[in-house]
Design a protein around this motif. Structure first.
Motif, PDB file in Angstrom:
ATOM      1  N   VAL A  56       0.860  -1.137  -0.079  1.00  0.00           N
ATOM      2  CA  VAL A  56      -0.102  -0.144   0.075  1.00  0.00           C
ATOM      3  C   VAL A  56       0.896   1.139   0.076  1.00  0.00           C
ATOM      4  O   VAL A  56       0.818   2.126  -0.774  1.00  0.00           O
ATOM      5  CB  VAL A  56      -0.952  -0.081   1.078  1.00  0.00           C
ATOM      6  N   LEU A  57       1.952   1.391   1.039  1.00  0.00           N
ATOM      7  CA  LEU A  57       2.693   2.381   0.863  1.00  0.00           C
ATOM      8  C   LEU A  57       3.539   2.723  -0.371  1.00  0.00           C
ATOM      9  O   LEU A  57       3.709   3.838  -0.831  1.00  0.00           O
ATOM     10  CB  LEU A  57       3.726   2.185   2.104  1.00  0.00           C
ATOM     11  N   ALA A  58       4.131   1.555  -0.965  1.00  0.00           N
ATOM     12  CA  ALA A  58       4.908   1.604  -2.288  1.00  0.00           C
ATOM     13  C   ALA A  58       3.958   2.130  -3.443  1.00  0.00           C
ATOM     14  O   ALA A  58       4.563   2.880  -4.315  1.00  0.00           O
ATOM     15  CB  ALA A  58       5.375   0.304  -2.391  1.00  0.00           C
ATOM     16  N   GLY A  59       2.690   2.056  -3.449  1.00  0.00           N
ATOM     17  CA  GLY A  59       1.857   2.223  -4.499  1.00  0.00           C
ATOM     18  C   GLY A  59       1.083   3.680  -4.305  1.00  0.00           C
ATOM     19  O   GLY A  59       0.360   4.013  -5.102  1.00  0.00           O
ATOM     20  N   HIS A  60       1.409   4.340  -2.976  1.00  0.00           N
ATOM     21  CA  HIS A  60       0.551   5.492  -2.539  1.00  0.00           C
ATOM     22  C   HIS A  60       1.253   6.879  -2.994  1.00  0.00           C
ATOM     23  O   HIS A  60       2.573   6.966  -3.127  1.00  0.00           O
ATOM     24  CB  HIS A  60       0.357   5.465  -0.894  1.00  0.00           C
ATOM     25  N   PRO A  86       9.910   0.061   0.555  1.00  0.00           N
ATOM     26  CA  PRO A  86      10.331   1.352  -0.216  1.00  0.00           C
ATOM     27  C   PRO A  86      11.106   2.343   0.544  1.00  0.00           C
ATOM     28  O   PRO A  86      11.458   2.236   1.477  1.00  0.00           O
ATOM     29  CB  PRO A  86       8.747   2.160  -0.843  1.00  0.00           C
ATOM     30  N   GLU A  87      11.615   3.321  -0.172  1.00  0.00           N
ATOM     31  CA  GLU A  87      12.435   4.155   0.434  1.00  0.00           C
ATOM     32  C   GLU A  87      11.820   4.917   1.799  1.00  0.00           C
ATOM     33  O   GLU A  87      10.768   5.230   1.422  1.00  0.00           O
ATOM     34  CB  GLU A  87      13.142   5.496  -0.428  1.00  0.00           C
ATOM     35  N   GLY A  88      12.382   5.089   2.700  1.00  0.00           N
ATOM     36  CA  GLY A  88      11.478   5.519   3.902  1.00  0.00           C
ATOM     37  C   GLY A  88      10.964   4.631   4.775  1.00  0.00           C
ATOM     38  O   GLY A  88      10.519   4.700   6.116  1.00  0.00           O
ATOM     39  N   ALA A  89      10.904   3.245   4.549  1.00  0.00           N
ATOM     40  CA  ALA A  89      10.443   2.235   5.225  1.00  0.00           C
ATOM     41  C   ALA A  89      11.756   1.603   5.818  1.00  0.00           C
ATOM     42  O   ALA A  89      12.355   0.820   5.106  1.00  0.00           O
ATOM     43  CB  ALA A  89       9.658   1.473   4.623  1.00  0.00           C
ATOM     44  N   GLU A  90      11.562   1.138   7.289  1.00  0.00           N
ATOM     45  CA  GLU A  90      12.867   0.750   7.881  1.00  0.00           C
ATOM     46  C   GLU A  90      12.421  -0.646   8.302  1.00  0.00           C
ATOM     47  O   GLU A  90      11.048  -0.619   9.100  1.00  0.00           O
ATOM     48  CB  GLU A  90      13.412   1.720   9.038  1.00  0.00           C
ATOM     49  N   VAL A  91      13.076  -1.920   8.287  1.00  0.00           N
ATOM     50  CA  VAL A  91      12.597  -2.990   8.797  1.00  0.00           C
ATOM     51  C   VAL A  91      13.499  -3.416   9.864  1.00  0.00           C
ATOM     52  O   VAL A  91      15.087  -3.456   9.609  1.00  0.00           O
ATOM     53  CB  VAL A  91      12.511  -3.993   8.079  1.00  0.00           C
TER      54      VAL A  91
END
Length: 203
Positions: A56-60, A86-91
């Motif tokens: 959802v985040l990658a396509g928003h 995606p960029e900005g998401a830290e795992v």
């Protein structure tokens, strides 16, 4: 120590018509709603492979404005999530039950507690709900899940949220195997108490 294989657990997401797939679709819709409303800081507890949030985040359209921290203990699932982030998401591969795992990433506008409440004791559910204000910015949306098998604890959990400073937005899934709850934090800011344990998995 749980004996559940949390890597294989995700296989049901790929089965059309499975209750877990239906739950995933519901959660994704609410994640999209939160992003549409302007959520810019997200945390996900026991994030698994991040399937509820990352696609959802990658396509928003706002993906470049959002920062997310996904915390997952299983190294294999964390690696899968990291490959899709995606960029900005830290795992982060770590213990999602400990509040210190969220230092520097809270208060958040969106908090995901999916796949947690069905694997911990009722006392730990209540303890987690009572601790969530430490992760929430005022107005934050919390999306959570719980199986609706008997005894159906979803209405009870809703009561715990609503007695702890949250307002109900939705409680979905009645008549199905999985419930999805959505609550908005209506209380004041609460400082994070580092290294406080919220729950322990019993499966």
């Amino acid at each position: 120590m749980t004996q559940q294989d949390w890597m294989r657990w995700h296989d049901a997401y790929d089965e059309p018509g499975s209750s877990l797939k239906d739950r995933l679709d519901l959660v994704r819709r609410w994640v999209g709603t939160a992003l549409d409303e302007g959520a810019s800081q997200v945390v996900s507890l026991c994030a698994g492979q991040g399937r509820d949030l990352l696609p959802v985040l990658a396509g928003h359209p706002r993906r470049g404005q959002v920062r997310a921290r996904l915390v997952e203990l299983d190294e294999r699932n964390a690696a899968v999530a990291r490959s899709a982030a995606p960029e900005g998401a830290e795992v982060v591969c770590g213990d999602a039950a400990v509040t210190g795992a969220y230092a520097g990433a809270v208060p958040a506008d969106l908090v995901l507690v999916c796949g947690v409440f069905g694997n911990i004791t009722d006392d730990d559910i209540r303890r987690t709900v009572a601790t969530l204000p430490q992760l929430c910015a005022p107005g934050a949306m919390v999306i959570w899940t719980r199986g609706r098998h008997e005894p159906d604890l979803v209405p009870v959990i809703c009561g715990w949220f609503e007695g702890g400073g949250f307002e109900r937005v939705a409680a979905e899934g009645e008549g199905t195997k999985y419930g999805v709850g959505v609550h908005r934090y209506a209380g004041p800011p609460v400082a994070l108490e580092p290294d406080r344990r919220m729950f322990t998995f019993v499966r």
